[in-house]
Design a protein around this motif. Sequence first.
Motif, short mmCIF file in Angstrom:
data_model
loop_
_atom_site.label_atom_id
_atom_site.label_comp_id
_atom_site.label_asym_id
_atom_site.label_seq_id
_atom_site.Cartn_x
_atom_site.Cartn_y
_atom_site.Cartn_z
N PHE A 265 -42.19 15.77 -31.72
CA PHE A 265 -43.07 15.30 -32.79
C PHE A 265 -44.36 14.77 -32.18
O PHE A 265 -44.33 14.11 -31.13
CB PHE A 265 -42.40 14.20 -33.61
CG PHE A 265 -43.22 13.77 -34.80
CD1 PHE A 265 -43.09 14.43 -36.00
CD2 PHE A 265 -44.13 12.74 -34.70
CE1 PHE A 265 -43.86 14.06 -37.10
CE2 PHE A 265 -44.90 12.35 -35.79
CZ PHE A 265 -44.77 13.02 -36.99
N GLY A 266 -45.45 15.05 -32.81
CA GLY A 266 -46.75 14.57 -32.33
C GLY A 266 -47.84 15.13 -33.20
O GLY A 266 -47.58 15.84 -34.19
N LEU A 284 -44.93 11.71 -29.84
CA LEU A 284 -44.64 10.47 -30.56
C LEU A 284 -43.15 10.43 -30.87
O LEU A 284 -42.48 11.47 -30.93
CB LEU A 284 -45.46 10.38 -31.84
CG LEU A 284 -46.98 10.42 -31.66
CD1 LEU A 284 -47.67 10.29 -33.02
CD2 LEU A 284 -47.47 9.36 -30.71
N HIS A 285 -42.66 9.23 -31.11
CA HIS A 285 -41.21 9.06 -31.22
C HIS A 285 -40.60 9.89 -32.34
O HIS A 285 -39.64 10.62 -32.14
CB HIS A 285 -40.88 7.58 -31.43
CG HIS A 285 -39.42 7.30 -31.52
ND1 HIS A 285 -38.73 7.33 -32.71
CD2 HIS A 285 -38.51 7.01 -30.56
CE1 HIS A 285 -37.46 7.07 -32.49
NE2 HIS A 285 -37.30 6.87 -31.19
N SER A 286 -41.16 9.78 -33.52
CA SER A 286 -40.56 10.47 -34.66
C SER A 286 -41.53 10.38 -35.83
O SER A 286 -42.50 9.64 -35.79
CB SER A 286 -39.23 9.82 -35.06
OG SER A 286 -39.48 8.47 -35.48
N PHE A 289 -41.34 6.66 -36.95
CA PHE A 289 -41.94 5.62 -36.12
C PHE A 289 -43.39 5.96 -35.75
O PHE A 289 -44.27 5.11 -35.75
CB PHE A 289 -41.08 5.41 -34.88
CG PHE A 289 -41.49 4.24 -34.03
CD1 PHE A 289 -41.95 3.06 -34.59
CD2 PHE A 289 -41.40 4.32 -32.64
CE1 PHE A 289 -42.33 1.99 -33.79
CE2 PHE A 289 -41.78 3.25 -31.84
CZ PHE A 289 -42.25 2.09 -32.42
N ARG A 290 -43.62 7.18 -35.38
CA ARG A 290 -44.97 7.69 -35.08
C ARG A 290 -45.70 6.88 -34.01
O ARG A 290 -46.90 6.64 -34.10
CB ARG A 290 -45.81 7.78 -36.35
CG ARG A 290 -45.18 8.71 -37.37
CD ARG A 290 -46.05 8.99 -38.57
NE ARG A 290 -45.33 9.85 -39.51
CZ ARG A 290 -45.88 10.75 -40.29
NH1 ARG A 290 -47.16 10.93 -40.28
NH2 ARG A 290 -45.14 11.48 -41.10
N CYS A 291 -44.97 6.40 -33.04
CA CYS A 291 -45.57 5.72 -31.89
C CYS A 291 -45.02 6.36 -30.61
O CYS A 291 -44.02 7.06 -30.64
CB CYS A 291 -45.22 4.23 -31.89
SG CYS A 291 -46.08 3.29 -33.16
N THR A 292 -45.67 6.08 -29.51
CA THR A 292 -45.25 6.66 -28.25
C THR A 292 -43.83 6.21 -27.90
O THR A 292 -43.50 5.03 -28.00
CB THR A 292 -46.23 6.24 -27.13
OG1 THR A 292 -46.55 4.86 -27.31
CG2 THR A 292 -47.49 7.05 -27.20
#
Lengths: 406, 92
Positions: A265-266, A284-286, A289-292
């Motif tokens: 995901f990214g 990105l995590h998911s 979450f959408r963070c590294t």
Amino acid sequence: MPAKKLRTPAPLAVRDGDVVLLVGTMKGLFLFSSGRARRTWRMSGPHFPGRSVYAAAFDGRDGRRRLWAAPASMHWGAELAWSDDFGKSWSRPETPLVQFPEEAGATLKNIWQIAPGRADAPDSLYCGVEPSALFESWDAGRSWNLNSGLWGHPHREKWMPGGGGLCLHTVLVDPAREGRLTVASSTGGVYRSDDGGRSWQARNRGVRAEFMPDQHPEFGQCVHKIVHHAAAPERLYLQNHWGLYRSDDGGDTWKDIARGVPSDFGFCMGIHPKDPDTAFIVPLHSDEFRCTPEGKLRVYRTSNGGGSWEAMTRGLPQKDAFETVVRDALGVDALDPAGVYFGTRSGKLFASRDSARSWQLIREGLPPVVCVKAAVVSAKSASARRGRTTRTRTRTRTRPRARRAA
Amino acid sequence: MAVHVLIPGPLQPFSGGRSRIGLASPGTVAEALEELSALHPGVSERVLDERGQVRPHINIFVGENNIRDTSGLATPLPKDCEVAILPAVSGG
């Protein structure tokens, strides 16, 4: 008490051969320049303070040195502006250049992409917008038309908005094959035209849509970014909403290349200017979450067409770095070794001058970064510019269509 | 001048820096915006979208009345009134 008026930023100092970064943020556009060594950077900004700038571009064709930007305001709408003096002045036509025609029944929400056309058609430009549509200009941006082939596509009514809205965020102009355009929309997926934009075909074979009952539909994928290689434009990479892909046939088919990454995901993606086997992503995590992942800010690079991926971390924070890099916030310059640049939602701007091997924090404390474009200002461009008659200060003056309905 | 339009700061680059524009005698808000467009192109073009609607986060007041609560762009303008173009309190 109202604050003082914002000062007009000093123009960017640019010399022949410099690298220029156009950094769009949620609160304005920032410009950076550096010599070819790319060790130190000068900054100018914010331009269009308070406006989000999701799209920007440098057009160095035909002797120009033109910056394009798409400042957008929740209050006043989105518009195109350009500068031929690196931000000393901006031209903003009275009537915004990109508007849906009355018969389209749509209202422009934002401009997500500005793409110069082919080098042999130096007055051609494209814009990808929200709601998903493509606009074209054939007169160096003085007038724009909705691409009716894509707007009238029978699939369009079934496209659904993603988290960022229903936006056409990527426009790839094939430098080798005249008439070939590839666009990507979230959601909607990849569409390609081989006849200059008259007709369009979905090009999503092999790309998953995990949020659909049929995970391999003809269209409807949430494609976050696609890139192609200028010297080998049949080679494309795709960062999907879950999924990493490569195509070697111009998008006819896509092959999963998500091996060795912490997450497929990214949003963002870049390609090396000289080597079509080298591409860059920031996983990105998911989608939740959408963070590294793991609080580590890592650029992943493949040097073998996606056969494997390597974490490029030197100079990047590896602890408690919960960062987000959005779809257009990574750019690559055309030098060798390549410069790679990205900005984060937390307002940090990083640069690598060695093809992602090592990183330098250029600036922090910027507003959330949503767009990073890199360009090399060539000396050839400058000399051609000096001998060129300019028409860029022309201000378009037309009666607003709005009044017809008033 | 029978009607004055108050121009918000972000649109003053299109009004020659003026915050208050006098108009001859527009009968409605729509006519005022049309007249304003002729005098200072760029202002009305940002107040209205390409479908002729007042942008969602913009309020236009005639006196103290928001035109969304009256007749919209067809709201009549009494003599000597003030028309205020105000961005809504929204953003992030």
